[in-house]
Design an enzyme around this catalytic site. Structure first.
Site, PDB file in Angstrom:
ATOM      1  N   GLY A  62       0.950  -1.332   0.453  1.00 13.14           N
ATOM      2  CA  GLY A  62      -0.122  -0.131  -0.087  1.00 13.14           C
ATOM      3  C   GLY A  62       1.049   1.151  -0.533  1.00 13.14           C
ATOM      4  O   GLY A  62       0.875   2.265  -0.345  1.00 13.14           O
ATOM      5  N   ASP A  63       2.046   0.911   0.624  1.00 19.26           N
ATOM      6  CA  ASP A  63       2.550   2.727   1.200  1.00 19.26           C
ATOM      7  C   ASP A  63       4.143   2.643  -0.735  1.00 19.26           C
ATOM      8  O   ASP A  63       3.834   3.616  -0.851  1.00 19.26           O
ATOM      9  CB  ASP A  63       3.774   2.400   1.929  1.00 19.26           C
ATOM     10  CG  ASP A  63       3.355   2.056   3.437  1.00 19.26           C
ATOM     11  OD1 ASP A  63       3.000   3.805   4.280  1.00 19.26           O
ATOM     12  OD2 ASP A  63       2.873   1.292   4.310  1.00 19.26           O
ATOM     13  N   SER A  64       3.800   1.484  -1.419  1.00 17.26           N
ATOM     14  CA  SER A  64       4.724   1.309  -2.307  1.00 17.26           C
ATOM     15  C   SER A  64       4.080   1.788  -3.616  1.00 17.26           C
ATOM     16  O   SER A  64       4.613   2.688  -4.034  1.00 17.26           O
ATOM     17  CB  SER A  64       5.686   0.535  -1.570  1.00 17.26           C
ATOM     18  OG  SER A  64       6.274  -0.314  -1.846  1.00 17.26           O
TER      19      SER A  64
END
Length: 416
Positions: A174-176
């Site tokens: 999700g962050d990436s």
């Protein structure tokens, strides 16, 4: 530290980026810009710095992840709760082409570093803001992490087996994904700024010359949601809620994970009509290869279980190397599920130079993942590994006009 030359400076040479944030989404966004030549100044707290420095596997107290996530960045320390620290950050922000931040919405505004604060002085300011839920809406002030974004954005719901709870991918996807959306947004905003007048000339009032900057508002959950294919029209038009299907790709048959006789796992993607025909012949199922109902995907979908069972039955009689060889000869897309150990020795990874050899400060060798994507004329490069906390304090502060005596006083005052 290696200096960039005109020949290998990278496509973003001359672009200045200020990174205000920690952990994954914001730092990964600026990392990609640094890999392609941007000058990235990362601001960290003097009290330990970015927590990612201590995450997962460590060498001499510092995360091995840090060597990748902070490569090519200049790191300075600033106490952002102090007026002087905020003033220095504002100087850096006004001199930057792009500011990347992943604080909770409202934090930068408390420090007079919000987008509106900077835009009032520098109309060309580009600020990439990464947060769990975006800068607006009823959830904007809530803490948002990648795991929550993956859940809210729909990814977790469709991940795993139908008879078990949802599972997560074993990385911070999700962050990436949000970081990559941030990079895309930054590049589009930079293009718009340049065609509308370019970089701010540092003056205000009638003498101000600058292109039009903007805020790039990246919500983690929306970045995940953006990957969810036809989820929305399928539900809106047909009332279909996509469910978990294990290793299979829903509605595209066959595309699944199968286990070979020696206990290994392979992925077989035989969902093209001609490929399906070749696959069935390769596994000795001429009856299915010549079944006209199975000639097209829409005919195969109702018989997914039957097709998967036939493929699994065949795989159970083969070791993985034999299965891979037979299916490759039949021109069927097939692949082993790789561990990092598999990757390191794989001829394709090696041929594509997907590992870079470097060394830590003490001379210990270490491999890093190579930089993607691969540009033919101006490829990215690793100039140095993640730096020590505050390694570039003097260099950056002197570039802003601070004397050595002033820098030493900041150290005594714990501003840096």
């Amino acid at each position: 530290m290696t200096n960039l030359t005109a020949k290998n400076a990278g496509p973003l040479a001359g672009i200045k980026v200020l990174e205000l944030g920690t952990l994954i989404a914001g730092p990964f966004c600026s990392r990609m810009l640094a890999e392609f030549g941007a000058e990235v100044i990362k601001v960290e707290s003097p009290d330990g710095g970015d927590p990612l420095r201590q995450w997962r596997v460590l060498k001499d107290g510092t995360s091995l992840w840090w060597s990748v996530q902070a490569r090519n960045k200049k790191c300075i320390t600033l106490n952002m709760k102090s007026p002087q620290g905020q003033a220095i950050a504002r100087q850096l922000a006004l001199d930057a082409d792009i500011i990347i931040e992943n604080y909770r919405p409202g934090v930068l505004e408390k420090w007079q570093l919000g987008y509106d604060d900077l835009k009032a002085i520098n109309p060309a300011a580009i600020m990439v803001r990464l947060s769990g839920y975006g800068q607006t809406g009823p959830m904007k002030d809530m803490p948002g992490f990648g795991a929550i974004a993956e859940s809210m954005g729909g990814l977790r719901y469709v991940s795993g087996h139908p008879d078990r709870p949802p599972v997560r991918v074993g990385i911070s996807i999700g962050d990436s994904v949000a970081a990559m959306h941030g990079v895309i947004g930054a590049m589009m905003a930079l293009r718009h700024r340049d065609v509308t007048g370019g970089r701010w000339n540092g003056k205000q009032g009638a003498e101000c010359a600058a292109g039009q900057g903007q805020m790039v508002d990246v919500a983690l959950y929306e970045s995940v949601f953006n990957l969810m294919e036809s989820l929305v029209p399928e539900f809106d038009h047909a009332g279909v809620v996509r469910e978990r299907t294990g290793g299979a790709l829903p509605g595209i048959v066959p595309s699944n994970t199968y286990t070979t006789g020696d206990g290994e796992n392979i992925v077989i993607a035989g969902n093209g009509d001609a490929i399906f025909h070749r696959l069935m012949l390769a596994i000795g199922r001429e009856d299915m290869a010549n079944d006209q109902q199975l000639a097209r995907n829409d005919g195969r979908v109702p018989r997914t279980a039957e097709i998967d069972a036939a493929i699994q039955t065949w795989c159970s009689t083969q070791d993985i190397d034999t299965a891979l060889q037979i299916l490759a000869l039949a021109d069927v897309p097939v692949g082993k599920i790789y561990s990092v150990r598999d990757m390191m020795d794989d001829p394709q990874f090696v041929a594509r130079q997907m590992f870079e050899q470097h060394a830590f400060a003490d001379g210990t060798p270490v491999k890093l993942p190579a930089i993607s994507p691969k540009l033919s004329v101006t490829p990215g490069q690793t100039l140095w590994l993640g730096p020590k906390l505050g390694q570039h304090n003097a260099e950056v502060l002197q570039s802003l006009g601070y004397s050595q005596a002033e820098i030493e006083q900041m150290q005594r005052d714990k501003t840096i």
